[in-house]
Design a protein around this motif. Structure first.
Motif, mmCIF file in Angstrom:
data_model
loop_
_atom_site.group_PDB
_atom_site.id
_atom_site.type_symbol
_atom_site.label_atom_id
_atom_site.label_comp_id
_atom_site.label_asym_id
_atom_site.label_seq_id
_atom_site.Cartn_x
_atom_site.Cartn_y
_atom_site.Cartn_z
ATOM 1 N N MET A 78 0.829 -1.200 0.000
ATOM 2 C CA MET A 78 0.000 0.000 0.000
ATOM 3 C C MET A 78 0.866 1.254 0.000
ATOM 4 O O MET A 78 0.518 2.267 -0.596
ATOM 5 C CB MET A 78 -0.939 -0.023 1.207
ATOM 6 C CG MET A 78 -2.114 0.936 1.057
ATOM 7 S SD MET A 78 -3.399 0.611 2.256
ATOM 8 C CE MET A 78 -4.602 1.818 1.731
ATOM 9 N N SER A 81 1.974 1.717 -3.473
ATOM 10 C CA SER A 81 0.839 2.224 -4.237
ATOM 11 C C SER A 81 0.649 3.708 -4.000
ATOM 12 O O SER A 81 0.327 4.464 -4.916
ATOM 13 C CB SER A 81 -0.427 1.460 -3.846
ATOM 14 O OG SER A 81 -1.542 1.991 -4.475
ATOM 15 N N CYS A 82 0.854 4.147 -2.763
ATOM 16 C CA CYS A 82 0.723 5.572 -2.454
ATOM 17 C C CYS A 82 1.749 6.387 -3.224
ATOM 18 O O CYS A 82 1.442 7.399 -3.839
ATOM 19 C CB CYS A 82 0.865 5.788 -0.949
ATOM 20 S SG CYS A 82 0.719 7.507 -0.451
ATOM 21 N N SER A 85 0.865 6.545 -6.846
ATOM 22 C CA SER A 85 -0.231 7.472 -7.093
ATOM 23 C C SER A 85 0.258 8.905 -7.086
ATOM 24 O O SER A 85 -0.147 9.734 -7.903
ATOM 25 C CB SER A 85 -1.311 7.284 -6.026
ATOM 26 O OG SER A 85 -1.822 5.980 -6.090
ATOM 27 N N GLN A 115 -8.613 6.598 -4.344
ATOM 28 C CA GLN A 115 -8.656 5.539 -5.348
ATOM 29 C C GLN A 115 -9.831 4.616 -5.043
ATOM 30 O O GLN A 115 -10.277 4.505 -3.895
ATOM 31 C CB GLN A 115 -7.362 4.703 -5.326
ATOM 32 C CG GLN A 115 -6.144 5.392 -5.905
ATOM 33 C CD GLN A 115 -4.940 4.465 -5.920
ATOM 34 O OE1 GLN A 115 -4.943 3.439 -5.260
ATOM 35 N NE2 GLN A 115 -3.923 4.825 -6.672
ATOM 36 N N LEU A 117 -11.338 1.060 -4.367
ATOM 37 C CA LEU A 117 -10.826 -0.185 -3.809
ATOM 38 C C LEU A 117 -11.183 -1.381 -4.686
ATOM 39 O O LEU A 117 -10.417 -2.341 -4.783
ATOM 40 C CB LEU A 117 -11.399 -0.387 -2.398
ATOM 41 C CG LEU A 117 -10.867 -1.548 -1.568
ATOM 42 C CD1 LEU A 117 -9.356 -1.432 -1.366
ATOM 43 C CD2 LEU A 117 -11.563 -1.599 -0.226
ATOM 44 N N ASP A 122 -15.856 3.774 -9.372
ATOM 45 C CA ASP A 122 -15.267 5.110 -9.463
ATOM 46 C C ASP A 122 -16.240 6.206 -9.040
ATOM 47 O O ASP A 122 -15.822 7.326 -8.750
ATOM 48 C CB ASP A 122 -14.793 5.374 -10.904
ATOM 49 C CG ASP A 122 -13.629 4.450 -11.287
ATOM 50 O OD1 ASP A 122 -12.978 3.932 -10.358
ATOM 51 O OD2 ASP A 122 -13.399 4.256 -12.490
ATOM 52 N N GLN A 191 -8.388 4.601 -0.104
ATOM 53 C CA GLN A 191 -9.063 3.686 -1.016
ATOM 54 C C GLN A 191 -10.470 3.435 -0.493
ATOM 55 O O GLN A 191 -10.660 3.152 0.695
ATOM 56 C CB GLN A 191 -8.299 2.366 -1.115
ATOM 57 C CG GLN A 191 -6.925 2.524 -1.770
ATOM 58 C CD GLN A 191 -6.192 1.206 -1.860
ATOM 59 O OE1 GLN A 191 -6.178 0.433 -0.929
ATOM 60 N NE2 GLN A 191 -5.559 0.962 -3.001
ATOM 61 N N ARG A 202 -9.715 2.089 3.242
ATOM 62 C CA ARG A 202 -8.347 1.795 3.641
ATOM 63 C C ARG A 202 -7.503 3.022 3.337
ATOM 64 O O ARG A 202 -7.666 3.641 2.284
ATOM 65 C CB ARG A 202 -7.791 0.592 2.879
ATOM 66 C CG ARG A 202 -8.468 -0.721 3.189
ATOM 67 C CD ARG A 202 -7.926 -1.839 2.323
ATOM 68 N NE ARG A 202 -8.632 -3.089 2.554
ATOM 69 C CZ ARG A 202 -8.504 -4.166 1.791
ATOM 70 N NH1 ARG A 202 -7.672 -4.140 0.753
ATOM 71 N NH2 ARG A 202 -9.184 -5.270 2.060
#
Length: 593
Positions: A78, A81-82, A85, A115, A117, A122, A191, A202
């Motif tokens: 995660m 992922s952050c 992003s 984002q 999940l 969306d 998320q 999350r």
């Protein structure tokens, strides 16, 4: 800066317009080698394996190194992922470079990126961004950047320090140093998704300046409560509630949950909450408030002392209690009430309703205790229920019975117990008379029951004929004195014994009556004695053995305690073809315990 013959692979707008400004990554063989060498040199100085993997994935265009020592944890994934992003947001916003010798701004902004999940959700992104904006306190809203659009506006006219990214300077976290140079004190990736548990959030937080990270996850059927539950891990959002009552000591309920007694101070999440105060001999008071982030609220409730008290106890359990036609509880009620004339009624299906007119004096207590009377049908149902419970509580039984048996066929293949060699192979063939072929006798049986299933553990029956049976005989060839020239039939008296064990039963109880069906195997034996006395050919008699499959239906009526009377019908089928099947009727007495 670009050298002669080089061009940008990932240019910023300034690098595109001017070759003298920094480039995210120069393209060209020699430039590429210098870029990778500088990146690896910077990576060797880093102490965090996670940061190293994230930096390689973002800046060298590939994932974690093959054969790495340990797979990333969910928290690491995660975090990466952050950072990815943020990198994408920066590229979309065209973050510019910072000219040399320019002082970087002091980090003071928090970037919130949202984002989905789960795929296809969306539509929740804009709602989440609006919800974050509504929950953030007013005094810090100016320092919050919510969404990529806010990030793009923030980056206009600002420069970022790319020296750590390009390798010109050694930094612990190149990408985080770049984010810090853009004035971003913290980056939070949220998320959002919707599943069977409701709304699930999350979030992971990264502080570029210190590398500190945090994460949180919540789920709640209410969108606002789920979002507030995850944001409270990163922001101070709780509202403070101070509850006081006059008189003090009242029980405090928040959203139906008992939390303490006044005076009471607590914190609650932003949103709508219901506060209730209860105190003996006082009327309860309830208040609903919509709490904002960091709001401080003081609840001061004055509880009115009830002018009178109503105490009602009703039987049986579940009886509904009404005052002036309005339900106030079931079975038992002890509460305050306004004085005057009141109609108190007790109702329950299957029972006669009961209603009284109560004159309640100011400051007094009115008490009503009453047991409802069941209707005739309800009385019958209750009696049947009690008898059924008493019957099913007895799990063992012992029964003695009188039986009437009848052979369903004429076949009876018996053989001598002892005789001469000439007659050893002699066999009876059938029963020629009488036509009824009846036997009478007694039996005993013991078994156990569960709620619906049981087993007959052991049982036995003895029966005999009351009249003379004439049996036909098959005489071996060459035997004189019998057969066509002698005896071709015998006048006999028959005795029968049957043994049975471990026969499963299925039981149904209706009040004091128990119905049971059982099936199983039983062994049967017959002893045939001639009525000729001293002139009998077979002094010791003849015998026959067989195995039968039987089924039985029984009804038992309990007359007193465990004592019952029973009636049963049994039918059996021969398996070895020695003795014809039987049809039995049985009646008896037994005791269950």
């Amino acid at each position: 800066m670009l050298r002669p013959g080089e061009r940008c692979a990932f240019p910023t707008p300034q690098a595109t317009s001017s070759p003298q400004l920094p480039c995210m990554r120069p393209e060209g063989r020699r430039a590429g080698r210098r870029w990778k060498a500088a990146s690896r040199k910077s990576l060797r100085s880093r102490t965090s394996p996670l940061g190293r993997r994230a930096f390689i994935g973002v800046h060298l265009g590939r994932g974690p190194p093959v054969g790495s020592a340990a797979a990333p944890s969910p928290e690491d994934a995660m975090f990466v992922s952050c950072l990815l992003s943020v990198s994408l947001a920066l590229s979309a916003g065209a973050a510019p470079g910072m000219p040399p010798d320019t002082q970087a701004p002091t980090p003071s902004h928090t970037l919130w990126l949202v984002q989905a999940l789960y795929p296809g959700q969306d539509a929740l992104l804009q709602r989440t961004e609006e919800g974050i904006a509504a929950l953030i306190p007013q005094d810090v809203q100016a320092e919050q950047l919510i969404g990529r659009g806010a990030l793009a506006m923030h980056l206009k006219g600002q420069g970022g320090d790319l020296r750590c990214v390009s390798g010109e300077a050694r930094c612990r976290e190149p990408l985080e140093a770049y984010l810090e140079s853009l004035g971003l004190e913290r980056v939070v990736l949220v998320q959002v998704g919707q599943d069977d548990a409701g709304y699930r959030f999350r979030a992971v937080s990264v502080r570029p300046g210190t590398g500190a990270r945090g994460q949180a996850e919540t789920a709640n059927p209410a969108f606002e409560k789920a979002l507030a539950g995850v944001l409270v891990k990163f922001l101070s959002l709780n509202a403070t509630v101070v509850a006081e009552t006059t008189p003090a000591g009242a029980t405090v309920f928040i959203d139906g949950v008992k939390v303490g007694s006044t005076p009471f101070t607590t914190e609650v999440l932003p949103g709508e909450h219901t506060f209730r105060f209860e105190l003996a001999s006082h009327l309860p008071k309830e208040e609903t408030r919509v709490m904002s982030s960091r709001q401080q609220v003081k609840l001061d409730a004055t509880l009115e002392k009830v002018p009178a008290r109503l105490v009602v106890k009703a039987q049986p359990e579940g009886a509904e209690i009404r005052v002036d036609g309005q339900p106030v509880g079931t079975t038992a009620v002890d509460q305050g009430i306004q004085p005057g004339t009141r109609r108190v009624s007790l109702t329950l299906d299957g029972y006669e309703p009961h209603e009284v007119t109560a004159e309640i004096a100011p400051g007094g207590t009115y008490t009503l205790e009453h047991a409802l009377t069941p209707t005739s049908m309800q009385s019958f149902k209750l009696a049947m229920r009690r008898r059924k419970e008493a019957t099913m509580a007895r799990q063992s039984y012992l029964e003695a019975s009188f039986e009437m048996q009848r052979l369903t066929g004429t076949s009876l293949a018996s053989q001598p117990l002892s005789t001469s060699e000439e007659l050893e192979s002699l066999r009876t063939r059938d029963v020629r008379a009488p036509g009824s072929r009846n036997l009478r006798g007694v039996g005993v049986e013991y078994g156990r029951y569960g709620q619906f299933f049981g087993v007959m553990l052991v049982g036995a029956t003895y029966a005999s004929t009351g009249d003379t049976w004439t049996l036909g005989i098959d005489v071996p060839p060459g035997v004189g004195g019998v057969g066509p020239d002698g005896v071709s039939s015998l006048d006999t008296r028959v005795q029968a014994v049957s043994l049975r064990a471990l026969q499963p039963q299925l039981r149904y109880v209706l009040g004091p009556v128990s119905f049971a069906i059982q099936v199983g195997l039983e062994g049967r034996g017959l002893l045939v004695k001639e009525r000729a006395g001293d002139a009998a050919i077979f002094k010791d008699g003849l015998y026959a053995l067989d195995l039968h499959a039987s089924g039985q239906a029984t009804a038992r009526i309990f007359v007193y305690e465990g004592l019952y009377a029973s009636v049963a019908y049994q039918h059996s089928f021969t398996l070895l073809k020695k003795i014809a099947g039987t049809s039995n009727i049985r009646g008896g007495l037994g005791y269950a315990f």
